[in-house]
Design a protein around this motif. Structure first.
Motif, PDB file in Angstrom:
ATOM      1  N   GLY A 147       4.254   9.918  -7.932  1.00  0.00           N
ATOM      2  CA  GLY A 147       5.367  10.197  -8.831  1.00  0.00           C
ATOM      3  C   GLY A 147       6.746   9.864  -8.313  1.00  0.00           C
ATOM      4  O   GLY A 147       7.746  10.161  -8.980  1.00  0.00           O
ATOM      5  N   ASP A 148       6.842   9.242  -7.172  1.00  0.00           N
ATOM      6  CA  ASP A 148       8.155   8.848  -6.642  1.00  0.00           C
ATOM      7  C   ASP A 148       8.673   7.606  -7.347  1.00  0.00           C
ATOM      8  O   ASP A 148       7.912   6.812  -7.899  1.00  0.00           O
ATOM      9  N   GLU A 149       9.984   7.436  -7.298  1.00  0.00           N
ATOM     10  CA  GLU A 149      10.596   6.183  -7.731  1.00  0.00           C
ATOM     11  C   GLU A 149      10.767   5.298  -6.502  1.00  0.00           C
ATOM     12  O   GLU A 149      11.213   5.762  -5.451  1.00  0.00           O
ATOM     13  N   VAL A 150      10.393   4.030  -6.649  1.00  0.00           N
ATOM     14  CA  VAL A 150      10.451   3.096  -5.531  1.00  0.00           C
ATOM     15  C   VAL A 150      11.286   1.882  -5.916  1.00  0.00           C
ATOM     16  O   VAL A 150      11.052   1.270  -6.960  1.00  0.00           O
ATOM     17  N   VAL A 151      12.250   1.569  -5.074  1.00  0.00           N
ATOM     18  CA  VAL A 151      12.978   0.308  -5.184  1.00  0.00           C
ATOM     19  C   VAL A 151      12.421  -0.605  -4.095  1.00  0.00           C
ATOM     20  O   VAL A 151      12.541  -0.303  -2.905  1.00  0.00           O
ATOM     21  N   HIS A 153       0.825  -1.213   0.000  1.00  0.00           N
ATOM     22  CA  HIS A 153       0.000   0.000   0.000  1.00  0.00           C
ATOM     23  C   HIS A 153       0.857   1.260   0.000  1.00  0.00           C
ATOM     24  O   HIS A 153       0.539   2.231  -0.692  1.00  0.00           O
ATOM     25  N   LEU A 154       1.942   1.253   0.775  1.00  0.00           N
ATOM     26  CA  LEU A 154       2.821   2.426   0.786  1.00  0.00           C
ATOM     27  C   LEU A 154       3.485   2.607  -0.564  1.00  0.00           C
ATOM     28  O   LEU A 154       3.517   3.733  -1.104  1.00  0.00           O
ATOM     29  N   SER A 155       4.019   1.538  -1.143  1.00  0.00           N
ATOM     30  CA  SER A 155       4.705   1.640  -2.433  1.00  0.00           C
ATOM     31  C   SER A 155       3.770   2.173  -3.505  1.00  0.00           C
ATOM     32  O   SER A 155       4.146   3.037  -4.301  1.00  0.00           O
ATOM     33  N   ARG A 156       2.553   1.675  -3.513  1.00  0.00           N
ATOM     34  CA  ARG A 156       1.599   2.145  -4.527  1.00  0.00           C
ATOM     35  C   ARG A 156       1.280   3.620  -4.340  1.00  0.00           C
ATOM     36  O   ARG A 156       1.189   4.368  -5.318  1.00  0.00           O
ATOM     37  N   ARG A 157       1.115   4.042  -3.085  1.00  0.00           N
ATOM     38  CA  ARG A 157       0.846   5.460  -2.828  1.00  0.00           C
ATOM     39  C   ARG A 157       2.009   6.332  -3.320  1.00  0.00           C
ATOM     40  O   ARG A 157       1.787   7.389  -3.939  1.00  0.00           O
ATOM     41  N   ARG A 197       0.141  -8.690  -5.595  1.00  0.00           N
ATOM     42  CA  ARG A 197       0.491  -7.320  -5.202  1.00  0.00           C
ATOM     43  C   ARG A 197       1.657  -6.815  -6.057  1.00  0.00           C
ATOM     44  O   ARG A 197       1.649  -5.677  -6.548  1.00  0.00           O
ATOM     45  N   LEU A 198       2.663  -7.669  -6.210  1.00  0.00           N
ATOM     46  CA  LEU A 198       3.859  -7.272  -6.956  1.00  0.00           C
ATOM     47  C   LEU A 198       3.529  -6.963  -8.411  1.00  0.00           C
ATOM     48  O   LEU A 198       4.081  -6.020  -8.996  1.00  0.00           O
ATOM     49  N   THR A 199       2.629  -7.731  -9.002  1.00  0.00           N
ATOM     50  CA  THR A 199       2.229  -7.481 -10.386  1.00  0.00           C
ATOM     51  C   THR A 199       1.660  -6.071 -10.550  1.00  0.00           C
ATOM     52  O   THR A 199       1.943  -5.379 -11.536  1.00  0.00           O
ATOM     53  N   ILE A 200       0.874  -5.638  -9.568  1.00  0.00           N
ATOM     54  CA  ILE A 200       0.314  -4.280  -9.619  1.00  0.00           C
ATOM     55  C   ILE A 200       1.429  -3.245  -9.544  1.00  0.00           C
ATOM     56  O   ILE A 200       1.463  -2.279 -10.322  1.00  0.00           O
ATOM     57  N   LEU A 201       2.366  -3.428  -8.622  1.00  0.00           N
ATOM     58  CA  LEU A 201       3.459  -2.471  -8.477  1.00  0.00           C
ATOM     59  C   LEU A 201       4.316  -2.408  -9.735  1.00  0.00           C
ATOM     60  O   LEU A 201       4.757  -1.324 -10.148  1.00  0.00           O
ATOM     61  N   GLN A 202       4.545  -3.549 -10.358  1.00  0.00           N
ATOM     62  CA  GLN A 202       5.402  -3.582 -11.548  1.00  0.00           C
ATOM     63  C   GLN A 202       4.728  -2.955 -12.760  1.00  0.00           C
ATOM     64  O   GLN A 202       5.376  -2.743 -13.786  1.00  0.00           O
ATOM     65  N   GLY A 203       3.443  -2.638 -12.637  1.00  0.00           N
ATOM     66  CA  GLY A 203       2.766  -1.906 -13.696  1.00  0.00           C
ATOM     67  C   GLY A 203       3.088  -0.428 -13.710  1.00  0.00           C
ATOM     68  O   GLY A 203       2.738   0.276 -14.663  1.00  0.00           O
ATOM     69  N   TYR A 204       3.766   0.052 -12.671  1.00  0.00           N
ATOM     70  CA  TYR A 204       4.186   1.455 -12.605  1.00  0.00           C
ATOM     71  C   TYR A 204       5.615   1.584 -13.133  1.00  0.00           C
ATOM     72  O   TYR A 204       6.497   0.812 -12.731  1.00  0.00           O
ATOM     73  N   PRO A 205       5.860   2.553 -14.011  1.00  0.00           N
ATOM     74  CA  PRO A 205       7.214   2.693 -14.566  1.00  0.00           C
ATOM     75  C   PRO A 205       8.261   3.058 -13.523  1.00  0.00           C
ATOM     76  O   PRO A 205       9.456   2.827 -13.738  1.00  0.00           O
ATOM     77  N   GLY A 206       7.840   3.632 -12.401  1.00  0.00           N
ATOM     78  CA  GLY A 206       8.805   4.052 -11.390  1.00  0.00           C
ATOM     79  C   GLY A 206       9.189   2.977 -10.402  1.00  0.00           C
ATOM     80  O   GLY A 206       9.931   3.247  -9.453  1.00  0.00           O
ATOM     81  N   TYR A 207       8.685   1.749 -10.605  1.00  0.00           N
ATOM     82  CA  TYR A 207       8.960   0.684  -9.637  1.00  0.00           C
ATOM     83  C   TYR A 207      10.022  -0.282 -10.144  1.00  0.00           C
ATOM     84  O   TYR A 207      10.009  -0.693 -11.304  1.00  0.00           O
ATOM     85  N   ARG A 208      10.921  -0.652  -9.242  1.00  0.00           N
ATOM     86  CA  ARG A 208      11.936  -1.668  -9.538  1.00  0.00           C
ATOM     87  C   ARG A 208      11.975  -2.645  -8.379  1.00  0.00           C
ATOM     88  O   ARG A 208      12.015  -2.229  -7.213  1.00  0.00           O
ATOM     89  N   HIS A 209      11.952  -3.935  -8.683  1.00  0.00           N
ATOM     90  CA  HIS A 209      11.908  -4.940  -7.619  1.00  0.00           C
ATOM     91  C   HIS A 209      13.212  -5.716  -7.508  1.00  0.00           C
ATOM     92  O   HIS A 209      13.806  -6.110  -8.506  1.00  0.00           O
ATOM     93  N   LEU A 210      13.628  -5.941  -6.258  1.00  0.00           N
ATOM     94  CA  LEU A 210      14.787  -6.773  -5.957  1.00  0.00           C
ATOM     95  C   LEU A 210      14.334  -7.879  -5.016  1.00  0.00           C
ATOM     96  O   LEU A 210      13.855  -7.596  -3.921  1.00  0.00           O
ATOM     97  N   GLN A 211      14.464  -9.113  -5.454  1.00  0.00           N
ATOM     98  CA  GLN A 211      14.033 -10.235  -4.624  1.00  0.00           C
ATOM     99  C   GLN A 211      15.225 -10.775  -3.837  1.00  0.00           C
ATOM    100  O   GLN A 211      16.103 -11.431  -4.386  1.00  0.00           O
TER     101      GLN A 211
END
Length: 335
Positions: free
Chosen positions: A24-28, A15-19, A45-59
């Motif tokens: 307009g923030d970039e989120v790692v 929820h925080l990352s999506r907000r 949840r991750l699929t939704i976040l990865q739909g934003y261009p500003g999101y990058r995921h590290l597993q």
């Protein structure tokens, strides 16, 4: 520079990352996507976040001493929000090692990353469980919370102390947030509202501990996120009036503080269930049970300090919050 959010595929982290992404923030995001509960929910949840261009995921796991330093070296985050943790009070009775690895070792690696690449502000999750069987109600950050009654709470108390040490030694501005019974859409399956909803819809009985007499400060997830976002650019300063002979547990001579994030009101557990029954339009079959080890009778947040510092004003009633959860649950599980 980006905002580093650990536990980004978790309940509050999502929820925080999506907000942040929506503004307009970039989120790692860092998340191990472990199997403590259904990984498919985390993946959704991750699929939704990865739909934003500003999101990058590290597993990766925060306890990974080899890889965590590289995360900070590569991203050099402007802000760090540590929400990754092994949650759950009862689970800690059976799996103590997991809590030390995730909540203590993992947080140490976050602190070391902040030491090497200092952010403007480190925010991290603590818990209302840290108050233990504290008799003063509502719980105030200015009261000592030194007697946790579960290992989960003890690891969070350790986090607060560790953050203070790094704030004192290295000047890292750090704010710890004591969350109070967070609920809402995309919640964890081990949480009461999720379990109750699942059982009621299946016509199965729900287990209600403490004979139903417990009270909780139920806090809707959007109100939690409001507090976190408000705090991002309001790092703590040293308390110039801090008295070492009469130390205030909530502040310090270092740039460190703790704040409650709660609705600021108690609700009867049975009232919570009643609202859920209304929204589901179905009665619950209740199996009343005694208190479990580590449970407390009541929680309620004193939010006066949070309101003063962050202009924090939680506004979501349990009627509204439970309705949003039920709407999400029916849509997600198609029931």
């Amino acid at each position: 520079m980006a905002i580093l959010v650990t536990g980004s595929a978790g309940f509050i982290g999502f929820h925080l990352s999506r907000r942040l992404l929506e503004r307009g923030d970039e989120v790692v995001g860092v998340d191990s996507l472990n199997s403590y509960y259904d990984p498919r929910l985390k993946a959704a949840r991750l699929t939704i976040l990865q739909g934003y261009p500003g999101y990058r995921h590290l597993q990766l796991d925060l306890a990974d001493r080899e890889r965590m330093p590289a995360v900070f070296a590569e991203t050099k985050p402007s802000h760090v929000v540590n929400l990754a943790a092994q949650a759950g009070v009862r689970y800690s009775l059976e799996n103590p090692d997991t809590y030390v690895d995730s909540n203590v070792v993992g947080f140490l690696n976050v602190l070391e990353g902040c030491r090497a690449y200092p952010p403007r502000h480190l925010l991290y999750a603590s818990t209302s469980s840290i108050y233990g069987n504290h008799a003063n109600m509502p719980f105030s950050v200015h009261d000592a919370a030194t007697h946790p009654i579960t290992l989960y709470a003890a690891t969070k108390a350790a986090n607060e102390s560790m953050a203070h040490a790094y704030a004192h030694l290295f000047g890292i501005p750090a704010t710890g947030f004591r969350f109070f019974t967070v609920y809402g859409p995309w919640g964890r399956p081990d949480m009461a509202l999720f379990k109750f909803t699942d059982a009621i819809l299946k016509g199965q009985p729900i287990d209600v501990y403490g004979q139903g007499r417990m009270q909780r400060d139920f806090t809707y997830v959007d109100d939690i996120v409001d507090g976190l976002v408000a705090a991002l650019d309001r790092p703590p300063e040293t308390n110039s009036g801090w008295d070492a002979k009469n130390p205030d547990p909530a502040t310090s001579a270092a740039p460190w503080r703790v704040l409650n994030l709660g609705a600021g009101r108690r609700e009867e557990l049975m009232r919570y269930i009643e609202v859920l029954e209304q929204k589901l339009q179905k009665k619950a079959q209740i199996n009343f049970l005694p208190m479990q080890p580590g449970d407390v009778t009541a929680t309620e947040a004193d939010t006066a300090e949070t309101r003063a510092v962050l202009d924090y004003a939680p506004s979501t009633s349990i009627e509204t919050g439970v309705a949003h959860f039920v709407e999400w649950y029916r849509e997600y599980y198609r029931v």
